[in-house]
Design a protein around this motif. Structure first.
Motif, PDB file in Angstrom:
ATOM      1  N   HIS A 142      44.191   5.530  -7.412  1.00  0.00           N
ATOM      2  CA  HIS A 142      44.637   6.924  -7.413  1.00  0.00           C
ATOM      3  C   HIS A 142      44.809   7.393  -8.854  1.00  0.00           C
ATOM      4  CE1 HIS A 142      47.528  10.311  -6.735  1.00  0.00           C
ATOM      5  NE2 HIS A 142      46.765  10.482  -5.669  1.00  0.00           N
ATOM      6  N   SER A 148      33.422  14.681  -2.863  1.00  0.00           N
ATOM      7  CA  SER A 148      34.559  14.393  -3.731  1.00  0.00           C
ATOM      8  C   SER A 148      35.290  13.164  -3.211  1.00  0.00           C
ATOM      9  CB  SER A 148      35.511  15.584  -3.792  1.00  0.00           C
ATOM     10  OG  SER A 148      36.015  15.893  -2.507  1.00  0.00           O
ATOM     11  N   SER A 149      36.229  12.690  -4.010  1.00  0.00           N
ATOM     12  CA  SER A 149      36.932  11.450  -3.690  1.00  0.00           C
ATOM     13  C   SER A 149      38.435  11.648  -3.853  1.00  0.00           C
ATOM     14  CB  SER A 149      36.445  10.330  -4.615  1.00  0.00           C
ATOM     15  OG  SER A 149      37.165   9.137  -4.395  1.00  0.00           O
ATOM     16  N   SER A 150      39.205  10.788  -3.202  1.00  0.00           N
ATOM     17  CA  SER A 150      40.660  10.799  -3.375  1.00  0.00           C
ATOM     18  C   SER A 150      41.131   9.675  -4.292  1.00  0.00           C
ATOM     19  CB  SER A 150      41.359  10.686  -2.013  1.00  0.00           C
ATOM     20  OG  SER A 150      40.946   9.507  -1.348  1.00  0.00           O
ATOM     21  N   VAL A 151      40.160   8.934  -4.851  1.00  0.00           N
ATOM     22  CA  VAL A 151      40.448   7.899  -5.848  1.00  0.00           C
ATOM     23  C   VAL A 151      39.400   8.009  -6.948  1.00  0.00           C
ATOM     24  CG1 VAL A 151      41.566   6.291  -4.252  1.00  0.00           C
ATOM     25  CG2 VAL A 151      39.070   6.191  -4.591  1.00  0.00           C
ATOM     26  N   ASP A 211      34.385  10.816 -11.033  1.00  0.00           N
ATOM     27  CA  ASP A 211      35.238  11.697 -10.238  1.00  0.00           C
ATOM     28  C   ASP A 211      36.671  11.191 -10.380  1.00  0.00           C
ATOM     29  OD1 ASP A 211      36.679  13.030  -8.237  1.00  0.00           O
ATOM     30  OD2 ASP A 211      35.007  13.003  -6.825  1.00  0.00           O
ATOM     31  N   GLY A 239      39.245  11.964  -8.695  1.00  0.00           N
ATOM     32  CA  GLY A 239      39.866  11.662  -7.407  1.00  0.00           C
ATOM     33  C   GLY A 239      41.032  12.545  -7.020  1.00  0.00           C
ATOM     34  N   GLY A 284      48.431  20.283  -2.731  1.00  0.00           N
ATOM     35  CA  GLY A 284      47.239  20.085  -1.921  1.00  0.00           C
ATOM     36  C   GLY A 284      46.395  21.333  -1.737  1.00  0.00           C
ATOM     37  N   ARG A 319      35.936  19.383  -7.468  1.00  0.00           N
ATOM     38  CA  ARG A 319      36.294  18.061  -7.977  1.00  0.00           C
ATOM     39  C   ARG A 319      36.469  18.149  -9.491  1.00  0.00           C
ATOM     40  NH1 ARG A 319      30.646  14.678  -6.915  1.00  0.00           N
ATOM     41  NH2 ARG A 319      29.337  15.725  -8.482  1.00  0.00           N
ATOM     42  N   GLY A 374      40.956  14.657  -4.552  1.00  0.00           N
ATOM     43  CA  GLY A 374      40.976  14.742  -3.098  1.00  0.00           C
ATOM     44  C   GLY A 374      40.924  16.133  -2.519  1.00  0.00           C
ATOM     45  N   ARG A 375      40.128  17.026  -3.121  1.00  0.00           N
ATOM     46  CA  ARG A 375      39.962  18.377  -2.583  1.00  0.00           C
ATOM     47  C   ARG A 375      38.597  18.510  -1.919  1.00  0.00           C
ATOM     48  NH1 ARG A 375      44.469  17.809  -3.895  1.00  0.00           N
ATOM     49  NH2 ARG A 375      45.861  19.309  -4.914  1.00  0.00           N
ATOM     50  N   LYS A 376      38.503  19.424  -0.953  1.00  0.00           N
ATOM     51  CA  LYS A 376      37.247  19.617  -0.241  1.00  0.00           C
ATOM     52  C   LYS A 376      36.271  20.495  -1.015  1.00  0.00           C
ATOM     53  CE  LYS A 376      39.229  19.281   4.426  1.00  0.00           C
ATOM     54  NZ  LYS A 376      39.447  20.020   5.701  1.00  0.00           N
TER      55      LYS A 376
END
Length: 290
Positions: A207, A152-155, A177, A179, A264, A186, A181-183
């Motif tokens: 973002h 996954s991505s944070s952007v 994606d 973005g 989060g 997505r 930002g989760r583990k």
């Protein structure tokens, strides 16, 4: 073979002699490997009453993979509730109600359900575990944390053609994606519109809040498929994205709620599995669906 009841909390209660994590006695824990299947089943049958006595919040269910597959398929076929995957603020919902037209492929792996407005796929390996928190309440499916992590991505990021799409007709469409930002999950959008795909590609590396501020209305107007997935579950939603002020449809839909994303969290704290596991899907029975 039925798995162990251990959830990683290994401490005996002084008053009852039961483990505060799994509900077994010290002797049952020590003898577990040497027990026959019938002996293990007998221990499992005693655990609900013991855990209630201990006021233990999270309960590991005894289901084998085969039992879990049968249960999951039955929740869809019998229209018993709603399947959800994603993180608080960015989820997809696949409701299973009597009024909905749903077809189910319930082989050993995966389970696939299709409705006019969405598709749902659930892959159940022998590492997936089911957790409950109250009688008749939600069931959380989890994997060991190392197995639950998803790329996954944070952007915002282009992922190219959606080769893992549930249906072949969608496998050539472009997946992005969003973005969050989760583990463990997505939130993506998918489109076969080259012009819209170009607009999304132009936002790569930004973002999601910047993307929304720049082309948010274009996204709503284009109403691309939303694809929300974890290491075990995927929900693809085809329904129209509601315009500002409109309510979500009664059928399958997604929620993308910036205020909730700020937490989060991977899952609502009230449904968090034990520390060794990470959530991959939630089933809400009709009486508990929100």
């Amino acid at each position: 073979m039925r798995h162990s009841p251990c959830i990683g909390i290994c401490k005996l209660d002084d008053a009852t002699g039961y483990c505060l994590g799994c509900g077994r006695t010290g002797g049952e824990i020590g003898d577990w490997v040497a027990m026959s299947e019938s002996q293990r089943d007998a221990v499992w049958s005693n655990l609900p009453a013991r855990l209630s006595k201990l006021s233990v919040r999270v309960r590991l269910l005894p289901w084998t993979r085969e039992e879990l597959v049968d249960w999951a398929a039955e929740t869809i076929e019998a229209r018993r509730g709603t399947w959800v995957t994603g993180a608080p603020g960015a989820v997809a919902e696949f409701p299973c109600t009597a009024a909905r037209t749903i077809s189910v492929e319930a082989g050993s792996d995966p389970i696939i359900a299709r409705a006019p407005d969405a598709a749902f796929r659930l892959r159940l390996s022998d590492k997936v575990r089911a957790f409950s928190f109250s009688e008749g309440g939600p069931i959380v499916l989890g994997l060991p944390k190392a197995r639950a992590t998803i790329a996954s991505s944070s952007v915002l990021q282009s992922l190219g053609p959606d080769r893992d799409a549930i249906d072949a007709d969608h496998q050539g469409q472009q997946l992005f994606d969003y973005g969050i930002g989760r583990k463990n999950s997505r939130f993506c959008v998918r489109t076969g519109d080259d012009v819209f795909a170009s607009s999304l590609a132009g936002q790569s590396g930004r973002h999601w809040s910047e993307v929304m501020a720049t082309i948010g209305m274009q996204i709503i107007s284009a109403s691309p498929n939303r694809v929300v997935e974890s290491a075990a579950a995927r929900i693809e939603v085809f329904a129209k994205i509601p315009s500002p002020g409109e309510q979500s449809p009664t059928g399958a839909h997604t929620h993308f709620l910036p205020d909730f994303l700020k937490s989060g969290e991977e899952i609502p704290s009230s449904l968090a599995p034990p520390d060794y596991a990470a959530p991959v899907a939630i089933f809400y029975p009709h009486e508990s669906t929100n």
